[in-house]
Design a protein around this motif. Structure first.
Motif, PDB file in Angstrom:
ATOM      1  N   ALA A  79       0.885  -1.137  -0.008  1.00  0.00           N
ATOM      2  CA  ALA A  79      -0.114  -0.010   0.165  1.00  0.00           C
ATOM      3  C   ALA A  79       0.881   1.309  -0.230  1.00  0.00           C
ATOM      4  O   ALA A  79       0.407   2.245  -0.203  1.00  0.00           O
ATOM      5  N   GLU A  80       2.196   1.246   0.201  1.00  0.00           N
ATOM      6  CA  GLU A  80       3.128   2.267   0.472  1.00  0.00           C
ATOM      7  C   GLU A  80       2.451   3.118   1.502  1.00  0.00           C
ATOM      8  O   GLU A  80       2.222   4.298   0.917  1.00  0.00           O
ATOM      9  N   ILE A  81       2.662   3.091   2.630  1.00  0.00           N
ATOM     10  CA  ILE A  81       2.216   4.006   3.691  1.00  0.00           C
ATOM     11  C   ILE A  81       3.042   5.276   3.552  1.00  0.00           C
ATOM     12  O   ILE A  81       4.182   5.372   3.374  1.00  0.00           O
ATOM     13  N   LYS A  82       2.369   6.329   3.583  1.00  0.00           N
ATOM     14  CA  LYS A  82       3.043   7.875   3.472  1.00  0.00           C
ATOM     15  C   LYS A  82       3.825   7.999   4.912  1.00  0.00           C
ATOM     16  O   LYS A  82       3.298   7.619   5.835  1.00  0.00           O
ATOM     17  N   GLN A  83       4.857   8.788   4.692  1.00  0.00           N
ATOM     18  CA  GLN A  83       5.579   9.136   5.828  1.00  0.00           C
ATOM     19  C   GLN A  83       5.002   9.523   6.943  1.00  0.00           C
ATOM     20  O   GLN A  83       5.382   9.541   8.481  1.00  0.00           O
ATOM     21  N   ASP A  84       4.175  10.397   6.994  1.00  0.00           N
ATOM     22  CA  ASP A  84       3.554  11.266   8.076  1.00  0.00           C
ATOM     23  C   ASP A  84       2.219  10.417   8.708  1.00  0.00           C
ATOM     24  O   ASP A  84       1.768  10.915   9.633  1.00  0.00           O
ATOM     25  N   ALA A  85       2.070   9.006   8.181  1.00  0.00           N
ATOM     26  CA  ALA A  85       1.176   8.378   8.903  1.00  0.00           C
ATOM     27  C   ALA A  85       1.735   7.939  10.232  1.00  0.00           C
ATOM     28  O   ALA A  85       2.830   7.308  10.658  1.00  0.00           O
ATOM     29  N   SER A  86       0.827   7.768  11.210  1.00  0.00           N
ATOM     30  CA  SER A  86       1.086   7.099  12.553  1.00  0.00           C
ATOM     31  C   SER A  86       0.120   6.575  13.227  1.00  0.00           C
ATOM     32  O   SER A  86       0.519   5.565  14.054  1.00  0.00           O
ATOM     33  N   ASN A  87      -1.116   6.523  12.818  1.00  0.00           N
ATOM     34  CA  ASN A  87      -2.138   5.567  13.249  1.00  0.00           C
ATOM     35  C   ASN A  87      -3.207   5.045  12.257  1.00  0.00           C
ATOM     36  O   ASN A  87      -3.126   5.180  11.418  1.00  0.00           O
ATOM     37  N   VAL A  88      -3.859   3.841  12.837  1.00  0.00           N
ATOM     38  CA  VAL A  88      -4.677   3.221  11.924  1.00  0.00           C
ATOM     39  C   VAL A  88      -6.047   3.126  12.438  1.00  0.00           C
ATOM     40  O   VAL A  88      -6.147   2.590  13.822  1.00  0.00           O
ATOM     41  N   THR A  89      -6.992   3.568  12.025  1.00  0.00           N
ATOM     42  CA  THR A  89      -8.628   3.297  12.323  1.00  0.00           C
ATOM     43  C   THR A  89      -9.071   2.133  11.705  1.00  0.00           C
ATOM     44  O   THR A  89      -8.964   1.750  10.717  1.00  0.00           O
ATOM     45  N   LEU A  90      -9.345   1.067  12.845  1.00  0.00           N
ATOM     46  CA  LEU A  90      -9.699  -0.455  12.360  1.00  0.00           C
ATOM     47  C   LEU A  90     -11.317  -0.069  12.257  1.00  0.00           C
ATOM     48  O   LEU A  90     -11.899   0.083  13.674  1.00  0.00           O
ATOM     49  N   GLU A  91     -12.008  -0.148  11.088  1.00  0.00           N
ATOM     50  CA  GLU A  91     -13.475   0.075  11.291  1.00  0.00           C
ATOM     51  C   GLU A  91     -13.969  -1.529  11.474  1.00  0.00           C
ATOM     52  O   GLU A  91     -13.637  -2.327  10.580  1.00  0.00           O
ATOM     53  N   THR A  92     -14.680  -1.702  12.605  1.00  0.00           N
ATOM     54  CA  THR A  92     -15.262  -3.311  12.782  1.00  0.00           C
ATOM     55  C   THR A  92     -16.601  -3.141  12.969  1.00  0.00           C
ATOM     56  O   THR A  92     -17.468  -2.288  12.932  1.00  0.00           O
ATOM     57  N   SER A  93     -17.438  -4.351  12.959  1.00  0.00           N
ATOM     58  CA  SER A  93     -18.901  -4.343  13.265  1.00  0.00           C
ATOM     59  C   SER A  93     -19.119  -4.021  14.384  1.00  0.00           C
ATOM     60  O   SER A  93     -20.181  -3.483  14.732  1.00  0.00           O
ATOM     61  N   ASN A  94     -18.373  -3.610  15.416  1.00  0.00           N
ATOM     62  CA  ASN A  94     -18.774  -3.196  16.706  1.00  0.00           C
ATOM     63  C   ASN A  94     -18.203  -1.941  16.939  1.00  0.00           C
ATOM     64  O   ASN A  94     -18.102  -1.189  18.241  1.00  0.00           O
ATOM     65  N   GLY A  95     -17.751  -1.132  15.899  1.00  0.00           N
ATOM     66  CA  GLY A  95     -17.433   0.622  16.013  1.00  0.00           C
ATOM     67  C   GLY A  95     -15.874   0.461  15.616  1.00  0.00           C
ATOM     68  O   GLY A  95     -15.266  -0.580  15.007  1.00  0.00           O
TER      69      GLY A  95
END
Length: 165
Positions: free
Chosen positions: A97-113
């Motif tokens: 996916a080639e994560i960009k340099q300024d990325a630091s977190n990931v939001t995991l969208e789940t069926s529970n929020g």
């Protein structure tokens, strides 16, 4: 039954965990939190680096290692492969996916929020995609386990999308 990696990436990727059962990068759930699995992951990193070099030199598409271990295996052993529970290291997919340099977190969208985790934690995690050789229909398509096994009894379930922030 798909999971997208999107957000602060060069390429949005769509993952299909239902085909990972045939992928050589999969690890049996029982072995995922052992030193052998971590050593195997380091060895795979070196192999992937060599593959990327070959890709650049020969300008060919990098192909995932599919079915290498299934060649020459007796039918009974192949059937046994379909009886285990498996996880997949996520590191390679983040690399694609080639994560960009300024990325630091990931939001995991789940069926529970939504759950927010650090990017480096995600990179070192495993995605559970099969229990007893079958895709996760309930609480799936994937579940996330931290490499250290600290959430082994309570993985992040029902992940449908990963948004890099």
């Amino acid at each position: 039954m798909i999971v997208q990696i999107t957000g602060n990436v060069t390429y949005t990727i769509t993952l299909d965990p239902t085909v990972w059962i045939f992928d050589d990068r999969k690890i049996r759930l029982e072995e995922a939190f052992t030193e052998d699995a971590q050593n195997r992951d380091e060895k795979d990193e070196l192999t992937n680096a060599a593959d990327r070099f070959s890709q650049e030199v020969y300008q060919q598409n990098l192909k995932p290692p599919i079915n290498k271990t299934n060649k020459g295996i007796p039918r009974k052993e192949r059937e046994k492969i379909l009886e285990n529970s498996y996880v997949m290291p996520i590191r390679d997919f983040l690399s694609y996916a080639e994560i960009k340099q300024d990325a630091s977190n990931v939001t995991l969208e789940t069926s529970n929020g939504d759950d927010v985790i650090p990017l480096n934690t995600l990179a070192e995690s495993f995605l559970l995609f099969a229990i007893d050789g079958k895709p996760l229909k309930e609480e799936g398509p994937v579940q996330l386990f931290y490499r250290d096994g600290s959430n082994r009894s309570h993985p992040i379930k029902g992940i449908q999308k990963m948004i890099v922030n």
